[in-house]
Design a protein around this motif. Structure first.
Motif, short mmCIF file in Angstrom:
data_model
loop_
_atom_site.label_atom_id
_atom_site.label_comp_id
_atom_site.label_asym_id
_atom_site.label_seq_id
_atom_site.Cartn_x
_atom_site.Cartn_y
_atom_site.Cartn_z
N ARG A 161 0.82 -1.21 0.00
CA ARG A 161 0.00 0.00 0.00
C ARG A 161 0.86 1.27 0.00
O ARG A 161 0.55 2.25 0.68
CB ARG A 161 -0.97 0.00 1.19
CG ARG A 161 -1.99 -1.12 1.13
CD ARG A 161 -3.00 -1.10 2.26
NE ARG A 161 -2.39 -1.41 3.55
CZ ARG A 161 -2.23 -0.54 4.53
NH1 ARG A 161 -2.64 0.72 4.37
NH2 ARG A 161 -1.68 -0.89 5.66
N PHE A 162 1.93 1.25 -0.79
CA PHE A 162 2.76 2.44 -0.92
C PHE A 162 1.99 3.52 -1.67
O PHE A 162 1.37 3.26 -2.70
CB PHE A 162 4.05 2.12 -1.68
CG PHE A 162 4.96 1.16 -0.96
CD1 PHE A 162 5.29 1.36 0.37
CD2 PHE A 162 5.50 0.07 -1.62
CE1 PHE A 162 6.14 0.49 1.05
CE2 PHE A 162 6.33 -0.82 -0.96
CZ PHE A 162 6.66 -0.61 0.38
N ASP A 163 2.06 4.74 -1.15
CA ASP A 163 1.35 5.84 -1.82
C ASP A 163 2.31 6.87 -2.43
O ASP A 163 1.88 7.74 -3.19
CB ASP A 163 0.37 6.53 -0.89
CG ASP A 163 0.98 6.97 0.43
OD1 ASP A 163 2.21 6.82 0.61
OD2 ASP A 163 0.23 7.46 1.30
N ASP A 207 -2.34 6.72 -11.81
CA ASP A 207 -3.73 6.38 -11.54
C ASP A 207 -3.82 5.09 -10.71
O ASP A 207 -2.80 4.52 -10.29
CB ASP A 207 -4.53 6.28 -12.84
CG ASP A 207 -4.06 5.16 -13.76
OD1 ASP A 207 -3.39 4.21 -13.30
OD2 ASP A 207 -4.36 5.22 -14.97
N ASP A 208 -5.04 4.61 -10.51
CA ASP A 208 -5.21 3.44 -9.64
C ASP A 208 -4.77 2.14 -10.30
O ASP A 208 -4.81 1.07 -9.67
CB ASP A 208 -6.65 3.32 -9.13
CG ASP A 208 -7.68 3.38 -10.24
OD1 ASP A 208 -7.28 3.58 -11.41
OD2 ASP A 208 -8.88 3.25 -9.95
N PHE A 209 -4.32 2.22 -11.56
CA PHE A 209 -3.68 1.08 -12.21
C PHE A 209 -2.15 1.23 -12.22
O PHE A 209 -1.45 0.43 -12.83
CB PHE A 209 -4.19 0.91 -13.64
CG PHE A 209 -5.64 0.53 -13.73
CD1 PHE A 209 -6.06 -0.78 -13.49
CD2 PHE A 209 -6.60 1.49 -14.04
CE1 PHE A 209 -7.40 -1.12 -13.56
CE2 PHE A 209 -7.94 1.15 -14.11
CZ PHE A 209 -8.34 -0.16 -13.87
N GLY A 210 -1.64 2.29 -11.58
CA GLY A 210 -0.21 2.55 -11.54
C GLY A 210 0.34 3.12 -12.82
O GLY A 210 1.56 3.16 -13.02
N ALA A 239 -0.18 16.92 -3.61
CA ALA A 239 -0.04 15.55 -3.12
C ALA A 239 -1.37 14.83 -2.93
O ALA A 239 -1.40 13.71 -2.42
CB ALA A 239 0.72 15.56 -1.79
N ARG A 240 -2.46 15.44 -3.36
CA ARG A 240 -3.77 14.82 -3.13
C ARG A 240 -3.99 13.63 -4.07
O ARG A 240 -3.86 13.77 -5.29
CB ARG A 240 -4.88 15.85 -3.31
CG ARG A 240 -5.01 16.81 -2.12
CD ARG A 240 -6.11 17.81 -2.34
NE ARG A 240 -5.73 18.81 -3.33
CZ ARG A 240 -6.47 19.86 -3.68
NH1 ARG A 240 -7.65 20.03 -3.12
NH2 ARG A 240 -6.04 20.71 -4.58
N ILE A 241 -4.34 12.51 -3.49
CA ILE A 241 -4.63 11.31 -4.27
C ILE A 241 -5.84 10.60 -3.67
O ILE A 241 -6.12 10.72 -2.47
CB ILE A 241 -3.43 10.33 -4.30
CG1 ILE A 241 -2.96 9.98 -2.90
CG2 ILE A 241 -2.30 10.90 -5.14
CD1 ILE A 241 -1.89 8.89 -2.86
N ALA A 242 -6.53 9.85 -4.52
CA ALA A 242 -7.64 9.01 -4.08
C ALA A 242 -7.10 7.63 -3.71
O ALA A 242 -5.97 7.28 -4.07
CB ALA A 242 -8.68 8.91 -5.19
N SER A 297 -1.29 6.81 -6.64
CA SER A 297 0.01 7.02 -6.01
C SER A 297 0.75 8.13 -6.74
O SER A 297 0.35 8.59 -7.81
CB SER A 297 0.84 5.73 -6.01
OG SER A 297 1.12 5.31 -7.34
N ILE A 298 1.85 8.53 -6.13
CA ILE A 298 2.71 9.56 -6.69
C ILE A 298 4.12 8.99 -6.80
O ILE A 298 4.65 8.42 -5.85
CB ILE A 298 2.74 10.83 -5.82
CG1 ILE A 298 1.34 11.47 -5.73
CG2 ILE A 298 3.75 11.84 -6.35
CD1 ILE A 298 0.86 12.14 -6.99
#
Length: 301
Positions: A126-128, A152-155, A172-175, A179-180
């Motif tokens: 669960r690395f963000d 995105d949520d598929f990396g 830095a906002r992500i759902a 990830s960033i």
């Protein structure tokens, strides 16, 4: 550039990179630093040390191990992890192959199949935020990157869907699931990296310096003869004085002819060259004009 002005230049780069690293720690819950034992990740590790000194580095290191690593680099990786007492997570491509999760390409290289293994590790732990050592001067696809590169949520990476970074303000906002990728060395050059290594007295794997090695000339590039790179029909190996400008898989990373066996000689050599290290040594980038960008879109660094 005078020695004094160059020292100032390195100080500015160092301060910017340390600011980025601290910003990530302030904004994200589960960061990780990609560490391969290559010079750029080694410099990132030093910057992380400085960012949190005297405390220990507060996030783990992640190595996507293809099984085709140079043994000198693996030995260095393990030694540094022990010296710094940091957690190392190894995402194994050979294990993924044996489990049927990925399939090795017919030519035996494993660069492309690193991506699903990396993305699997990101999901498992669960690395963000993932620190990478890419620099904009390396390759044209990497020149498109922001310091905070949204995935995105598929990396996956979409160069048209990136966030502005005016005045060094990072979004830095992500759902959940997104990830960033973070690139603290974005504004560094290969020469900056070497000047910093010299200034800091940073130890490197010996293959970065000139040494005698058995190689084969393949398309004008000198590849080390090893278990991961079998000779083709008609090829004759020979011993050459070489060094490595970049460290990737032994199956796709070439050396360059060199007598630069000290850091000062390496700096002089890099200052005079007009070809980037990836352009001169990475066979995996020569598959197509957009080889790197294609891999980055899939989730590669």
């Amino acid at each position: 550039m005078t020695p004094r002005s160059h020292a100032g230049h390195l100080g500015v780069l160092e301060a910017e990179s340390i600011f980025v690293i601290r910003e990530v720690m302030a904004e994200f819950e589960r960061p990780v630093l990609l560490f391969s034992g290559g010079k750029d990740s080694i410099v990132m590790l030093r910057l992380a040390q400085k960012a949190f000194h005297p405390a220990r580095i507060p996030f783990p290191l992640l190595h996507v191990d293809t099984g085709h690593n140079f043994p000198e680099v693996l030995a260095y990786r393990d030694r540094r992890v022990d010296e710094l007492n940091v957690q190392l997570i190894v995402a194994s491509v050979p294990e993924a192959i044996n489990a049927g999760l990925v399939r090795e390409s017919p030519d035996g290289t494993r660069n492309r199949i690193q991506t699903p293994v990396l993305l699997g590790a990101v999901e498992k732990y669960r690395f963000d935020a993932l620190f990478g050592g890419a620099r904009r001067d390396e390759e044209k696809a990497r020149a498109k990157e922001r310091v905070f590169s949204f995935r995105d949520d598929f990396g996956q990476w979409d160069p048209r869907n990136q966030r502005p970074e005016l005045w060094a303000l990072y979004n830095a906002r992500i759902a959940p699931g997104e990830s960033i990728r973070v690139f603290p060395l974005s504004n560094w050059t290969e020469l900056d990296v070497w000047h910093y290594i010299a200034r800091e007295g940073i130890d490197l794997p010996g293959i970065y310096y000139a040494h005698d090695r058995e190689v084969v000339d393949r398309g004008g590039m000198l590849y080390a003869v090893n278990e991961f790179l079998p000779l083709r029909a008609g090829e004759s190996p020979f011993v050459e004085r070489v060094r490595y400008r970049t460290v990737g898989d032994a199956s796709c990373t070439a050396a360059v002819r060199s007598d630069a066996d000290t850091i000062d000689k390496v700096i002089d050599e890099v200052a005079a060259t007009r070809v980037t290290e990836r352009g001169a040594t990475r066979g995996d980038d020569k598959v197509s004009e957009a080889a790197m960008e294609d891999r980055k879109r899939e989730g590669y660094f």
